[in-house]
Design an enzyme around this catalytic site. Structure first.
Site, mmCIF file in Angstrom:
data_model
loop_
_atom_site.group_PDB
_atom_site.id
_atom_site.type_symbol
_atom_site.label_atom_id
_atom_site.label_comp_id
_atom_site.label_asym_id
_atom_site.label_seq_id
_atom_site.Cartn_x
_atom_site.Cartn_y
_atom_site.Cartn_z
ATOM 1 C CG ASP A 126 -5.354 -4.771 -3.774
ATOM 2 O OD1 ASP A 126 -5.961 -3.238 -2.974
ATOM 3 O OD2 ASP A 126 -4.568 -4.390 -3.875
ATOM 4 C CB SER A 160 -1.051 -0.133 1.101
ATOM 5 O OG SER A 160 -2.234 0.723 1.253
ATOM 6 C CG HIS A 171 -5.344 -2.465 0.572
ATOM 7 N ND1 HIS A 171 -4.873 -2.747 -0.703
ATOM 8 C CD2 HIS A 171 -5.111 -1.930 1.368
ATOM 9 C CE1 HIS A 171 -4.369 -1.235 -0.864
ATOM 10 N NE2 HIS A 171 -4.432 -1.207 0.821
#
Length: 305
Positions: free
Chosen positions: A251, A111, A278
């Site tokens: 995601d 991320s 995610h």
């Protein structure tokens, strides 16, 4: 029975602060060590601790909490401008030197950690051996567009609750938190219940959201922090190491978010985990670890230019 890898924890001095780190496995292994950068900005290492599984293969795996988070120095009173990409790049460089691995290492960022990893890689550091970017956007404006697109697929009453509280600025209201949770359960982590590692990270983020609010903003949908205009697209051609781009089919880092990494980094490889949002490192843990270790093992013998 396989022996569990040894674990060493400590702090690296950084400016007048301290960066907490955890080393899993033998740092003197012939396999190139892997350092893991967590997301947020403002999360902790806990939710990506599963990558320590890779140490079972004989590879040393290093986690750390970025400044302002977790077990590293907190700075609740720091001005918004203090929290910058350059700050966290400097911290990463400092940790590599402190651990004595700066001459050769692999870097995985998840991320926001992948955004940071990309920023690190485009500078062509001499010791970087291979790069893994996991569920990361290459552009925050695209991230926001995609988050709003996914949000429009939520139930109408959830959308209305989000809009009402955003108009009032009441982001801490229980109804807003519950509505946001619907999005998180679809596009952040689809496991039920959430693993303890994820719960610990979200609890820590709630206790001190300083970094998240300064760099991102109050929510995933309302990005008004210092990263709001960030992009690395125009520099990705400078990445000079083998790169693996991973994300989940469900995601919040959608294909539109990750596509520039795949297209603009020379010879980048891509894997989309079919049953993940995610956090494929938890949602499809074994397959994710096998994919990452398989990729890294291909480049253990590569000699840096």
């Amino acid at each position: 029975m396989q022996q569990r890898p040894e674990v060493l924890e400590g702090h690296a001095p950084f400016r007048e602060y301290k960066t907490w780190f955890r080393v899993t496995g033998n740092p003197n292994s012939d396999n190139v060590p892997l350092i893991v950068a967590h997301g947020g900005p403002g999360c902790t290492h806990d939710y990506v601790l599963s990558f320590a599984d890779i140490a079972q293969s004989g590879r040393c795996v290093i986690h750390y909490d970025q400044i302002g988070n977790g077990r590293s120095t907190h700075l609740r009173g720091a001005p918004e401008g203090f929290w910058s990409v350059d700050l966290f790049l400097g911290e990463l460089d400092n940790l590599l030197r402190h651990l004595g691995i700066g001459q050769r290492y692999n870097l995985l960022g998840q991320s926001w950690g992948g955004m940071l990893a990309a920023e690190h890689a485009v500078r062509r550091p001499e010791g970087l051996n291979a790069l893994v970017i996991a569920s990361s956007p290459s552009s925050m404006p695209v991230w926001v567009v995609e988050a709003l697109r996914l949000r429009k697929a939520l139930p109408l009453d959830v959308q209305e609750t989000l809009a009402r509280h955003e108009a009032d600025g009441t982001y801490d209201h229980p109804d807003y938190q519950a509505a946001s949770d619907v999005f998180y359960r679809r596009h952040v982590c689809r496991l039920d219940p959430w693993p303890d590692d994820v719960v610990r990270t979200f609890r820590a983020l709630a206790e001190d959201p300083t970094v998240y609010h300064a760099m991102n903003g109050p929510t995933e949908f309302h990005v008004i922090g210092t990263l709001k205009d960030w992009t690395v697209d125009d520099r990705l051609h400078r990445v000079a190491v083998p790169t693996l781009v991973m994300s989940g089919y469900h995601d919040e880092a959608t294909q539109a978010c990750v596509e520039p990494f795949v297209q603009l980094i020379p010879n980048a490889q891509q894997i989309v985990m079919p049953n993940s949002a995610h956090m494929c490192h938890l949602e499809e843990r074994a397959d994710t670890m096998a994919a990452v270790e398989g990729f890294l093992s291909q480049h253990d013998l590569r000699v840096s230019a």
